[in-house]
Design a protein around this motif. Structure first.
Motif, PDB file in Angstrom:
ATOM      1  N   UNK A 336       0.794  -1.235   0.000  1.00 12.58           N
ATOM      2  CA  UNK A 336       0.000   0.000   0.000  1.00 12.58           C
ATOM      3  C   UNK A 336       0.820   1.276   0.000  1.00 12.58           C
ATOM      4  N   UNK A 337       2.133   1.160  -0.235  1.00 11.94           N
ATOM      5  CA  UNK A 337       2.979   2.348  -0.267  1.00 11.94           C
ATOM      6  C   UNK A 337       3.575   2.522  -1.658  1.00 11.94           C
ATOM      7  N   UNK A 338       3.813   3.764  -2.041  1.00 16.03           N
ATOM      8  CA  UNK A 338       4.396   4.052  -3.351  1.00 16.03           C
ATOM      9  C   UNK A 338       5.367   5.218  -3.216  1.00 16.03           C
ATOM     10  N   UNK A 339       6.621   4.887  -2.994  1.00 15.76           N
ATOM     11  CA  UNK A 339       7.655   5.919  -2.831  1.00 15.76           C
ATOM     12  C   UNK A 339       8.685   5.766  -3.950  1.00 15.76           C
ATOM     13  N   UNK A 340       9.200   6.896  -4.407  1.00 13.72           N
ATOM     14  CA  UNK A 340      10.202   6.840  -5.484  1.00 13.72           C
ATOM     15  C   UNK A 340      11.015   8.123  -5.492  1.00 13.72           C
ATOM     16  N   UNK A 341      12.317   7.967  -5.575  1.00 15.67           N
ATOM     17  CA  UNK A 341      13.221   9.106  -5.702  1.00 15.67           C
ATOM     18  C   UNK A 341      14.320   8.749  -6.688  1.00 15.67           C
ATOM     19  N   UNK A 342      14.771   9.744  -7.438  1.00 17.72           N
ATOM     20  CA  UNK A 342      15.879   9.542  -8.371  1.00 17.72           C
ATOM     21  C   UNK A 342      16.982  10.513  -7.970  1.00 17.72           C
ATOM     22  N   UNK A 343      18.151   9.981  -7.609  1.00 19.32           N
ATOM     23  CA  UNK A 343      19.212  10.854  -7.090  1.00 19.32           C
ATOM     24  C   UNK A 343      20.571  10.218  -7.368  1.00 19.32           C
ATOM     25  N   UNK A 344      21.597  11.044  -7.443  1.00 19.93           N
ATOM     26  CA  UNK A 344      22.943  10.478  -7.632  1.00 19.93           C
ATOM     27  C   UNK A 344      23.426   9.824  -6.345  1.00 19.93           C
ATOM     28  N   UNK A 345      24.518   9.076  -6.449  1.00 21.18           N
ATOM     29  CA  UNK A 345      25.048   8.392  -5.270  1.00 21.18           C
ATOM     30  C   UNK A 345      25.708   9.374  -4.321  1.00 21.18           C
ATOM     31  N   UNK A 346      26.477  10.304  -4.876  1.00 23.90           N
ATOM     32  CA  UNK A 346      27.220  11.254  -4.049  1.00 23.90           C
ATOM     33  C   UNK A 346      26.643  12.652  -4.242  1.00 23.90           C
ATOM     34  N   UNK A 347      26.340  13.337  -3.147  1.00 21.66           N
ATOM     35  CA  UNK A 347      25.894  14.720  -3.225  1.00 21.66           C
ATOM     36  C   UNK A 347      26.905  15.599  -2.492  1.00 21.66           C
TER      37      UNK A 347
END
Ligand SMILES: [Zn+2]
Length: 460
Positions: A336-347
C-alpha cells in the motif's frame, strides 16, 4: 590594538569614528508599524580604529556629514571585502527589526528600498569589534536614527564557505574524521546510558561524534522489553529532540517474522545499505536498540561511505564524477505504499564544485528501481556508473574498512544514515531471539541540539 589590525572600514564617516569614547543610545523608542520593542543599546566608540577613505572621498574626512554609499568595504583579517548595503540592512538584528521575544523578523526583505545607502563606523561592544551603520533611504517605517550594529564575527561568518554546511550558518563545524575498521575500533566508546540521559556534556560528546564519525554507541540501557519495548530508543532520541515518524511507525522492530515485507525483517545476510533513500526527506540518523541478542550470528557491520567516496575522488575522478552525476532510482512499491526518488550516489555541498565537501550519500541496493538514464544501448553513462558502483562496493566491503560488532542486549547504536552504511550477518532464528528496536531522527533536530550545546561547552 587588535581591532586596528583586523578591521578597517572604508567610506565611513571618519569624523564620528575618531571622536572620544562615549556611550550612545543607538536605538530609541519606536513608533513604527513593524516594531514591537524599544531597548536602547549602548555602544562605545573606539578611538584607535584605522579609518581610511578612498582618495576621491578624502575631502570628506574632515566633514561632519556621513558618507552614504550603496556598499561598504571592510578589511577583515587582511582581506578587503565589500558588503552590499541591502545585505547589511537585511541583516539588522536590532530589537526593532527582530522581535527579541520571538526572534521573528519584523520587516520583509522586499520592504528594503533599492536605493538604501549605508554609512559605517567601527565600534567596540562588550561582545567584540563591530560596525555600526546609519541609513539613508531606510525602510520608510523606520525612523532616521535607526542604527544597525553587526559584529565582525557575524560578517566573517557571512563570508564563510561553510554557509551551506551540515550544521548552520553561524558555526564552522569540526572536521569529519574518516575511518576504517581499525581507526573506528580505536575511536569507539560505549557511552553509559544514564550519563547520556542526565549529563549534557556526555550528550554533547555523542552528538559531536555523530558529526565527526557518524557513528556512536550507548550501553547499559534498562531492559524494558517486557513492558514498553520502545522506551529505550524513544528516550535516547527524545534526549536530542523529536523523533521522525515514518510509515514504519514512530519506532519499529527488526526481528525475524513470517512473510516479511522488508528484507530487514528476515534472517538472511543483509548487505551494506542506507534506509529510506526512496523518500524525499531521507532520515539523517538512525537508532537501533538491542533488546534481545540470543541468536547465533546477526553481527552488525558499519562502513564509512564518505571514506570510500573520498578515496575514489582521489584515485579515479571519472568514477567519482559518475557517482555524483548518474541518476539512480530508489523505490518502495509494496504493502500500500508508493515511494520513489531519483538521485545520484554522491551529493556535494556545492554541486557545481567537484572539490566541494561531501554533503551526503545515497546507497541502497535492495531498494533500487529501474534506471531512467543510459538505457539506450550506447553505453553512455550507465557503463561508467557500473564501473564506479563496482569500485565503491568493493571499497566499502573491504574487511579493513568494515567495523563489525555484535550488538549486545542493552546497547544502542546511533549512526548517520546518509554517511555510514549498515549491514547485518545472517543469524539462526531457530536458535534464539534477536530483536532490535529502531527509530529515525532528522538532521536539523540533531543540528539544533548540537549548536546549542556547542555554545554552552565551547562558546561557539
Ligand atoms: Zn534594525
Amino acid at each position: 590594538m587588535a581591532i586596528s589590525r583586523t578591521l578597517r572600514v572604508l567610506s565611513v564617516s571618519a569624523g564620528k569614528a575618531l571622536r572620544e569614547p562615549r556611550t550612545r543610545h543607538a536605538l530609541t523608542t519606536c513608533s513604527r508599524r513593524y516594531c514591537t520593542a524599544s531597548s536602547p543599546r549602548h555602544v562605545s566608540y573606539i578611538t584607535s580604529a584605522r579609518i581610511r577613505l578612498p582618495t576621491p572621498h578624502r575631502s570628506f574626512a574632515s566633514a561632519s556629514a556621513p558618507t552614504f554609499k550603496d556598499s561598504i568595504s571592510i578589511d577583515i583579517d587582511g582581506k578587503q571585502t565589500t558588503f552590499d548595503s541591502v545585505f547589511l540592512r537585511d541583516s539588522c538584528r536590532c530589537p526593532h527589526c527582530v522581535d527579541p521575544s520571538t526572534s521573528q523578523k519584523n520587516f520583509q526583505t522586499a520592504d528594503i528600498p533599492a536605493n538604501v545607502q549605508a554609512s559605517a563606523e567601527v565600534i567596540t561592544t562588550p561582545s567584540g569589534p563591530s560596525v555600526v551603520i546609519n541609513w539613508k533611504n531606510d525602510i520608510p517605517s523606520f525612523s532616521a536614527d535607526h542604527q544597525t550594529v553587526l559584529s565582525l564575527s557575524f560578517l566573517r561568518h557571512a563570508l564563510s564557505p561553510q554557509k551551506p554546511g551540515p550544521v548552520g550558518i553561524h558555526t564552522a563545524v569540526p572536521a569529519r574524521k574518516l575511518w576504517n575498521r581499525d581507526s573506528m575500533a580505536t575511536a569507539n566508546t560505549f557511552y553509559d546510558y544514564s550519563a547520556y540521559m542526565s549529563d549534557d556534556r556526555t550528550l554533547y560528546t555523542v552528538l559531536k561524534q555523530l558529526h565527526t564519525h557518524g557513528l556512536a554507541f550507548l550501553s547499559n540501557i534498562p531492559d524494558t522489553s517486557q513492558t514498553n519495548s520502545s522506551t529505550g530508543v524513544v528516550n535516547i532520541t527524545n534526549r536530542i529532540g523529536h523523533l521522525r515518524e515514518t510509515f514504519y511507525g514512530r519506532t519499529w522492530d527488526v526481528k525475524s517474522v513470517p512473510n516479511a515485507k522488508n528484507v530487514a525483517y528476515t534472517n538472511v545476510y543483509l548487505g551494506f545499505h542506507m534506509d529510506l533513500c526512496y523518500m524525499d526527506l531521507t532520515p539523517r540518523f538512525q537508532l537501533l536498540h538491542s533488546l534481545r541478542a540470543r541468536a547465533p550470528g546477526g553481527e552488525s557491520m558499519f562502513a564509512d561511505a564518505f571514506a570510500a567516496a573520498e578515496r575514489m575522488r582521489t584515485e579515479s575522478p571519472d568514477l567519482f564524477h559518475a557517482l555524483r552525476t548518474f541518476p539512480v532510482t530508489y523505490h518502495y512499491f509494496n504493502a500500500g505504499h508508493a515511494y520513489r526518488q531519483i538521485r545520484p550516489t554522491i551529493e556535494l555541498l556545492d554541486p557545481s564544485d567537484p572539490t566541494s565537501d561531501l554533503a551526503l550519500l545515497n546507497w541502497s541496493p535492495p531498494f533500487q528501481g529501474p534506471f531512467v538514464a543510459g538505457i539506450d544501448g550506447t553505453g553512455v553513462g550507465l557503463r561508467t556508473y557500473l564501473a564506479a558502483a563496482k569500485r565503491f562496493d568493493e571499497l566499502v566491503n573491504k574487511p579493513e574498512n568494515v567495523f563489525e560488532l555484535r550488538m549486545e542486549e542493552g546497547q544502542c547504536v546511533l549512526f548517520d544514515n546518509r554517511r555510514v552504511l549498515h549491514a547485518r550477518r545472517a543469524f539462526d532464528v531457530q536458535a534464539g531471539e534477536r530483536w532490535l528496536k529502531g527509530t529515525y531522527l532528522d538532521r536539523d533536530v540533531w543540528a539544533s541540539r548540537f549548536e546549542v550545546l556547542r555554545g554552552v561547552y565551547e562558546g561557539k
